[in-house]
Design a protein around this motif. Structure first.
Motif, PDB file in Angstrom:
ATOM      1  N   GLU A 224       1.003  -1.300  -0.093  1.00 35.74           N
ATOM      2  CA  GLU A 224      -0.186   0.014  -0.303  1.00 35.74           C
ATOM      3  C   GLU A 224       1.073   1.289   0.465  1.00 35.74           C
ATOM      4  N   VAL A 225       1.865   0.945   0.778  1.00 33.49           N
ATOM      5  CA  VAL A 225       2.437   2.442   1.225  1.00 33.49           C
ATOM      6  C   VAL A 225       3.692   2.787   0.139  1.00 33.49           C
ATOM      7  N   GLU A 226       4.224   1.810  -1.251  1.00 37.04           N
ATOM      8  CA  GLU A 226       4.663   2.027  -1.963  1.00 37.04           C
ATOM      9  C   GLU A 226       4.104   2.570  -3.699  1.00 37.04           C
ATOM     10  N   GLU A 227       2.532   2.252  -3.046  1.00 36.58           N
ATOM     11  CA  GLU A 227       1.754   2.209  -4.655  1.00 36.58           C
ATOM     12  C   GLU A 227       1.874   4.534  -4.221  1.00 36.58           C
ATOM     13  N   PHE A 228       1.596   4.584  -2.320  1.00 29.34           N
ATOM     14  CA  PHE A 228       1.054   5.605  -2.212  1.00 29.34           C
ATOM     15  C   PHE A 228       2.593   6.930  -2.581  1.00 29.34           C
ATOM     16  N   THR A 229       3.416   5.869  -2.247  1.00 29.20           N
ATOM     17  CA  THR A 229       4.902   6.404  -1.958  1.00 29.20           C
ATOM     18  C   THR A 229       5.273   6.731  -4.491  1.00 29.20           C
ATOM     19  N   SER A 230       5.005   5.820  -4.851  1.00 28.14           N
ATOM     20  CA  SER A 230       5.131   6.762  -6.529  1.00 28.14           C
ATOM     21  C   SER A 230       4.088   7.282  -6.804  1.00 28.14           C
ATOM     22  N   GLU A 231       3.026   7.775  -6.558  1.00 27.22           N
ATOM     23  CA  GLU A 231       2.238   7.829  -6.803  1.00 27.22           C
ATOM     24  C   GLU A 231       1.874   9.950  -5.912  1.00 27.22           C
ATOM     25  N   PHE A 232       2.634   9.587  -5.531  1.00 18.68           N
ATOM     26  CA  PHE A 232       3.014  11.317  -4.236  1.00 18.68           C
ATOM     27  C   PHE A 232       4.218  11.734  -4.876  1.00 18.68           C
ATOM     28  N   LEU A 233       5.459  10.779  -5.464  1.00 19.56           N
ATOM     29  CA  LEU A 233       6.532  11.053  -6.372  1.00 19.56           C
ATOM     30  C   LEU A 233       6.496  11.762  -7.616  1.00 19.56           C
ATOM     31  N   MET A 234       5.678  10.524  -7.979  1.00 19.09           N
ATOM     32  CA  MET A 234       5.272  10.724  -9.523  1.00 19.09           C
ATOM     33  C   MET A 234       4.184  10.714  -9.787  1.00 19.09           C
ATOM     34  N   PRO A 235       3.042  11.720 -10.235  1.00 17.66           N
ATOM     35  CA  PRO A 235       1.786  10.986 -10.070  1.00 17.66           C
ATOM     36  C   PRO A 235       1.952  10.154 -11.769  1.00 17.66           C
ATOM     37  N   GLU A 236       0.734   9.264 -11.760  1.00 15.07           N
ATOM     38  CA  GLU A 236       0.702   8.942 -12.866  1.00 15.07           C
ATOM     39  C   GLU A 236       0.026  10.127 -13.711  1.00 15.07           C
ATOM     40  N   LYS A 237      -0.715  10.283 -13.901  1.00 13.26           N
ATOM     41  CA  LYS A 237      -0.763  10.876 -14.904  1.00 13.26           C
ATOM     42  C   LYS A 237      -0.013  12.580 -15.378  1.00 13.26           C
ATOM     43  N   HIS A 238       0.468  12.598 -15.067  1.00 14.17           N
ATOM     44  CA  HIS A 238       1.911  13.493 -15.541  1.00 14.17           C
ATOM     45  C   HIS A 238       3.239  12.765 -15.811  1.00 14.17           C
ATOM     46  N   ILE A 239       3.553  11.852 -15.010  1.00 10.82           N
ATOM     47  CA  ILE A 239       4.461  11.256 -15.539  1.00 10.82           C
ATOM     48  C   ILE A 239       4.341  10.522 -16.921  1.00 10.82           C
ATOM     49  N   GLY A 240       3.390  10.135 -16.704  1.00  7.84           N
ATOM     50  CA  GLY A 240       2.982   8.694 -17.795  1.00  7.84           C
ATOM     51  C   GLY A 240       3.645   8.997 -19.191  1.00  7.84           C
TER      52      GLY A 240
END
Length: 349
Positions: A224-240
């Motif tokens: 759970e926290v790894e999923e949070f970390t990735s989205e927090f630092l590199m949001p999918e909408k913008h890094i995609g």
């Protein structure tokens, strides 16, 4: 006089003595009686208890404290090679930092925790919680998390860096007095520290304030926290869009922008479905070669201030010496020196 027997165990383990070692140092003390006393049986005389605590270098008033800040509400990031002795040393140090934070709160007010934790059991996901956290921190339009220490401290989280010479990344917990704390290893690279801070921030928001059901095991919570970390630092909408056709030559510039490691960017590309497993393996092989090492490219990170500033207020504004603080906090002077003195050399903004 009734002492808290757990405080003897704490002091002994902090000083690195086994029960047998300590008993051999103190005349009249036997290992069986020390063991019974630490289990709560009142078998040692008051004079012997004072003799023990004096030998360990702790003040008598330490015996009346009841310090928790314990492992039931802490979250470690560690490698498998972290030994039991290393973990005990780190854990006791973390508990002492929590105690120091609570003791200093008698003279000052820490910033209010300005974030409402969101419960996964109420329909939130780690990704949606990360998105909410970014919004709360004013990180709109996909901007990178730049001043991460300052951002977390602005929301009332006390962040402390320690010089841990073991393979320990960080820990998060709520002190006995209710203050959220993140402690990280100062010795790692900036991008690793940034990810550790985000990781522990996720634990605070998703786990520290809630009763966690048994089916959400440690492994599940880490996912759970790894999923949070990735989205927090590199949001999918913008890094995609940036990693849709990812090439090895893109990684350095992506690292400079997102302030995360190249390996984290590659992992996000795989998790978001932009590269397959073969490409993922290829990227990691390339990154393992010396010429493409993450370590050759450093990223910016700011510094924490709250803990150091609180100590400086006690010393400069309130006029305490370190000896007087040790007495006020019921601690040995060497603990004040170890955990507070190094922090006085930072510039307080």
């Amino acid at each position: 006089m009734r002492f808290n027997h757990k405080q003897i165990t704490f002091a002994r383990e902090y000083r690195g003595y086994s029960q047998s070692d300590l008993a051999s140092k103190i005349s009249g003390l036997s290992q069986p009686n020390l063991s019974k006393h630490e289990k709560g049986f009142d078998v040692l005389s008051e004079d012997m208890v004072i003799k023990v605590i004096d030998y360990l270098g702790f003040p008598k008033d330490w015996l009346f404290k009841n310090i928790s800040n314990f492992s039931e509400n802490t979250h470690y990031r560690k490698r498998a090679t972290l030994t039991k002795r290393d973990k005990t040393s780190i854990e006791l140090g973390n508990r002492l930092i929590g105690h120091l934070i609570d003791q200093m709160s008698d003279s000052l007010e820490w910033p209010e925790f300005k974030h409402v934790p969101l419960d996964i059991q109420e329909g939130h996901t780690p990704k949606s919680i990360a998105q909410h956290a970014r919004k709360m921190l004013g990180l709109n339009n996909g901007v990178p998390v730049t001043n991460i220490f300052s951002l977390l401290e602005s929301k009332g989280i006390v962040v402390v860096e320690i010089n841990a010479h073991v393979k320990f990344d960080g820990v998060s917990f709520i002190t006995d007095g209710g203050t959220p704390v993140i402690i990280i290893n100062k010795g790692f690279s900036n991008d690793r520290k940034r990810r550790t801070l985000a990781h522990e921030y996720g634990h605070i928001l998703m786990h520290c304030y809630f009763a966690i059901p048994s089916h959400r095991t440690e492994k599940v919570r880490e996912q759970e926290v790894e999923e949070f970390t990735s989205e927090f630092l590199m949001p999918e909408k913008h890094i995609g869009p940036m990693i849709r056709n990812l090439r090895i030559g893109d990684l350095a510039e992506l690292k400079r922008y997102w302030l995360t490691s190249m390996s984290s960017i590659v992992r996000s590309a795989k998790e978001l479905g932009f590269i397959n497993n073969d490409r993922y393996v290829y990227f990691n092989i390339e990154l393992s070669r010396g010429g493409r090492s993450d370590d050759k490219l450093s990223v910016f990170i700011d510094e924490p201030n709250l803990f150091a500033e609180a100590y400086n207020i006690h010393k400069k504004s309130l006029g305490y010496s370190k000896e007087e603080l040790a007495t006020a906090f019921n601690l040995p002077v060497d603990i004040v020196e170890k955990f507070l003195e190094p922090n006085t050399f930072r510039i307080i903004k």
